[in-house]
Design an enzyme around this catalytic site. Structure first.
Site, PDB file in Angstrom:
ATOM      1  N   ASP A   1       0.933  -1.074  -0.200  1.00  0.00           N
ATOM      2  CA  ASP A   1       0.101   0.174  -0.055  1.00  0.00           C
ATOM      3  C   ASP A   1       0.826   1.091   0.089  1.00  0.00           C
ATOM      4  O   ASP A   1       2.077   1.101  -0.002  1.00  0.00           O
ATOM      5  CB  ASP A   1      -0.904   0.145   1.198  1.00  0.00           C
ATOM      6  CG  ASP A   1      -2.160   0.948   0.783  1.00  0.00           C
ATOM      7  OD1 ASP A   1      -2.122   1.733   0.007  1.00  0.00           O
ATOM      8  OD2 ASP A   1      -3.168   0.767   1.719  1.00  0.00           O
TER       9      ASP A   1
HETATM   10  C1  BGC Z   1      -4.936   3.426   0.362  1.00  0.00           C
HETATM   11  C2  BGC Z   1      -5.089   2.196  -0.889  1.00  0.00           C
HETATM   12  C3  BGC Z   1      -5.103   2.926  -2.436  1.00  0.00           C
HETATM   13  C4  BGC Z   1      -3.657   3.485  -2.232  1.00  0.00           C
HETATM   14  C5  BGC Z   1      -3.343   4.076  -3.907  1.00  0.00           C
HETATM   15  C6  BGC Z   1      -3.733   4.137  -0.088  1.00  0.00           C
HETATM   16  O1  BGC Z   1      -3.650   5.273   0.726  1.00  0.00           O
HETATM   17  O2  BGC Z   1      -5.042   2.716   1.574  1.00  0.00           O
HETATM   18  O3  BGC Z   1      -6.637   1.631  -0.863  1.00  0.00           O
HETATM   19  O4  BGC Z   1      -5.109   2.046  -3.162  1.00  0.00           O
HETATM   20  O5  BGC Z   1      -3.681   4.586  -1.437  1.00  0.00           O
HETATM   21  O6  BGC Z   1      -4.164   5.191  -3.732  1.00  0.00           O
END
Ligand code: BGC
Length: 761
Positions: A289
């Protein structure tokens, strides 16, 4: 204890899974050969570049060619990027990759296409209330078609974290509290996004199931918090949707921010390698993530260099945003902290993903500007969004047939969400164009025509406190007004009307990431507005906007009708008008329990009985498992939802009283539409294991069917149960079932069920 029918201990289950991505057929060996040849030519630096996934932040303005992203591509420092919008820009960046680099390796382009791209569908929590796998697959395939027409080939969806805590804002992004329902819907998402032939089709995108794992159990409902639980619970209550995604062939998995057994998921070897790879046979790409390798520093586990080595060794292939893989792994390799074989394996997975997406055949496959011109926000996609939105609305209360409204007289639409165009779609809808969306005011006016007059007043701000409101509506501001003046205006409008539709609840940014709440009621200013509206004596329909289960105790006690429309997407206004006027009939059922108070959360229907179950919910019972000041059950149970029509369930029957070993059992219930409208009912089947090796849930969903009946029509609804439905992981993490007595229940929700017992051999 009964003798268990064998089965498999957790660690050896993988051979039974037919992982959609793992077969070594001819096509795979062609891919392997191609990638091996390519990798033979790659330097270590080029390989590490493939593991790096930065965010474009859509910061590229003006000349794409001179952007930092283009520079990074030329230096072969990235394997792909995300958060860049617009097919022309993406095409240009792809051109740099395949024309201005030594090996001409194309880039993968990701985005959070969570519930639509330009045509926005209801938020995932709402979608799960349709219990309609075909609708979910259809919405996902339209989202894929639109995103792929605009340069994107990879979506960070579906989010399948089982969530039972309404305080957690990200409950809005998933399928609710139940692993069985969640797993069925997860398969539908993966199928919808990836289609049947990812490599050949230019209208599908690769799915990325997230957040692995257990993010939905964030302690106290506070985002990014730890999630700590027993293995038994992981396996029996939280794992199923992730596993279903792997089985359905999801091409990628994103690890979660939280710790698992104390170790950040990003670097948890048991989770990423032993479970996901070895036990489940996942052979796709594993991405972190956002900056979660970097965050291992603030977790107090390891600074960037060590964190990167640990994440790689645990099984992570691609580093989102932290730049740790790119900048530190070479040194760690020299120091013997990581192996070249592991770097090669990660690089191979990135390249495999590109191969599976057909990017080596045509790097511009997803960059066709004419598709972007013709295939976004089409009438066809919008009408699907409108149709599907109706399936996600949940009618929570409808006393005396308050709904549907008659198309006559004067209808007062009151509330800050009644005409809040930029707040209709909920979280994760940054790719859409809100100015093109339909609000309830637009929808009601066009549906009423000249038959009824629609009058509107905002009535209140979201909150009284401007600072609190700022957090809630920060990126999609609502115009603020003077609370007293707003209320006076609303009361004047309301007094002159025949019926009030109160459009209120949470603003769009009050759920989703970083949007946890400790008070899960409708915000203060709007509660006061509702109370004042009630004093007018006019009938009130609460048209509720929310991204989480709310405590609606006051509203249930004081209002005749409540229609929960969540955040329904770009067609919200028309879909709402359709239902308020009875053109569509509610059929959605809750995928999460609505609590009576925040003090009950986490709350879910499939609780495990204590040794002291509450004998009488109507009073406090000392030394039993209950509360001094509240009942145990929620206000609206899991699976609950009313319709404008009524359904009568006849007596259920079993075709035999014993499920023979290796055989099955049929459970049938007669269902009749006894009301005045054609409509769909979601019939639910639950089971309970009477005695098991471990304490088991009082009920577990094991089947559901969406049944459409014309008014007056009846049908027998039959479910087939097999031993698969009885299995669970026992205290030794062995998967199987205990022969003996079981209960099977059928009903319109998890509370109002009828029950029969059977034996399993
Ligand atoms: C979130 C994810 C997301 C990623 C990319 C993160 O802050 O937890 O769900 O896919 O950002 O945008």
């Amino acid at each position: 204890m009964k003798i268990r029918h064998l089965l498999l201990t957790a660690g050896v289950a993988c051979c039974l899974l037919s992982c959609g991505t793992s077969s070594d057929n001819g096509k795979d060996s062609e891919m392997n050969r191609f990638i091996s040849e390519l990798m033979d030519k790659m330097t270590l630096k080029e390989k590490l570049g493939q593991l790096n996934l930065p965010s474009g932040g859509d910061m590229i303005t003006g000349n794409v060619q001179n952007s930092p992203l283009a520079e990074a591509i030329r230096k072969e420092e990235i394997g792909g990027f995300f958060n860049v919008l617009g097919v022309e820009k993406i095409r240009e960046l792809q051109r740099v990759a395949v024309e201005e680099t030594r090996l001409k390796i194309p880039l993968i382009v990701g985005n959070d296409v969570i519930h639509g791209y330009k045509t926005i569908f209801p938020i995932p929590l709402a979608m799960s209330c349709s219990w309609d796998t075909a609708a979910v697959a259809r919405a996902a395939s339209i989202a894929a078609k639109e995103a792929s027409a605009d340069g994107i080939c990879w979506t960070f969806s579906p989010m399948v974290d089982v969530a039972r805590d309404a305080r957690w804002g990200r409950i809005a992004e998933g399928n609710g509290e139940d692993p069985y329902l969640g797993a069925q819907l997860t398969r539908a998402y993966v199928k919808g996004y990836q289609g049947d032939n990812l490599q050949k089709s230019d209208s599908s995108v690769m799915a990325c199931v997230k957040h692995f794992a257990f993010y939905g159990a964030s302690e106290s409902g506070r985002d990014y918090n730890i999630a700590d639980m027993s293995r038994i619970r992981m396996y029996n209550e939280f794992m199923e949707p992730y596993r279903a995604a792997v089985e359905a062939g999801a091409g990628s998995v994103m690890s979660s921010f939280n710790t698992v057994d104390g170790v950040p998921a990003t670097a948890n070897k048991w989770l990423l390698t032993d479970l996901l790879r070895k036990e489940w046979g996942f052979d796709g790409l594993l991405v972190t993530d956002y900056n979660s390798i970097g965050e291992m520093n603030t977790h107090g586990v390891a600074p960037l260099k060590e964190a990167s080595a640990r994440a790689l060794n645990a099984g992570t292939d691609m580093d989102m945003v932290s730049y740790g893989f790119l900048n530190t792994l070479e040194e760690s390799l020299k120091e013997g902290k990581v192996t070249e074989a592991r770097i090669d394996e990660a690089c191979r997975r990135v390249l495999e993903m590109k191969y599976k997406l057909g990017l080596f055949d045509d790097p511009y496959k997803y960059c066709k500007p004419e598709r972007a011109r013709n295939e976004l926000f089409t009438d066809e996609n919008r009408s699907e969004a409108r149709r599907i939105a109706a399936e996600t609305f949940v009618l929570l209360k409808n006393e005396g047939g308050t709904l549907p409204l008659k198309r006559e007289g004067r209808i007062a639409l009151i509330g800050p969400m009644g005409d809040a165009r930029n707040n209709m779609c909920g979280m994760w809808s940054a790719t859409c164009d809100p100015e093109r969306h339909v609000t309830p005011l637009d929808g009601l006016r066009s549906a009423a025509g000249d038959q009824a007059e629609i009058v509107y007043a905002k009535g209140s701000n979201i909150y009284y406190d401007e600072r609190t409101e700022k957090g809630a509506v920060g990126t999609r501001p609502l115009q603020r007004g003077d609370n007293k003046a707003l209320l006076e205006e609303a009361l004047r409008v309301a007094r002159g009307a025949d019926v009030i539709v109160a459009a209120l609840g949470e603003a769009a940014d009050m759920s989703g990431e970083s949007a946890s709440r400790t008070d899960i009621r409708i915000p203060d200013a709007q509660r006061d507005l509702l109370k004042a509206l009630k004093e007018t004596g006019k009938p009130i329909v609460l048209l509720l906007f929310t991204g989480r289960p709310l405590d609606l105790t006051w509203e249930e006690d004081n209002l005749p009708a409540i229609l929960n429309v969540w955040f329904a997407g770009s067609e919200t206004g028309d879909a709402v008008a359709d239902m308020l006027f009875g053109k569509t009939v509610p059929s959605g059922k809750l995928s999460t329990t609505f609590p009576r108070s925040v003090g009950q959360v986490p709350i879910y229907y499939s609780q495990v009985n204590t040794g002291r179950p509450d004998p009488n919910p109507d009073e406090f019972n000392r030394y039993q498992s209950n509360y001094l000041d509240e009942r145990n059950d929620g206000l609206y149970p899991f699976g609950y939802g009313l319709s404008y029509t009524t359904f009568e369930y006849g007596e259920m029957s079993l075709n035999q009283t014993t499920m023979p070993k290796g055989g099955s059992l049929k459970v049938t219930v007669p269902l009749k539409n006894t009301g005045e409208y054609d409509g769909a009912e979601i019939v639910q089947l639950y089971i309970h294991d009477r005695y098991a090796d471990i304490a088991r849930p009082v009920k577990e969903l094991k089947g559901f069917q969406r049944v459409f009946l014309k008014k007056g029509e009846s049908r027998d609804v039959t479910f087939t149960l097999t031993a698969e439905d009885l299995k669970y992981y026992n205290s030794e993490l062995t998967y199987g079932y205990d022969p003996g007595e079981f209960e099977v229940m059928i009903g319109p929700n998890s509370r109002d069920v009828q029950k029969k017992t059977f034996n399993a051999d």
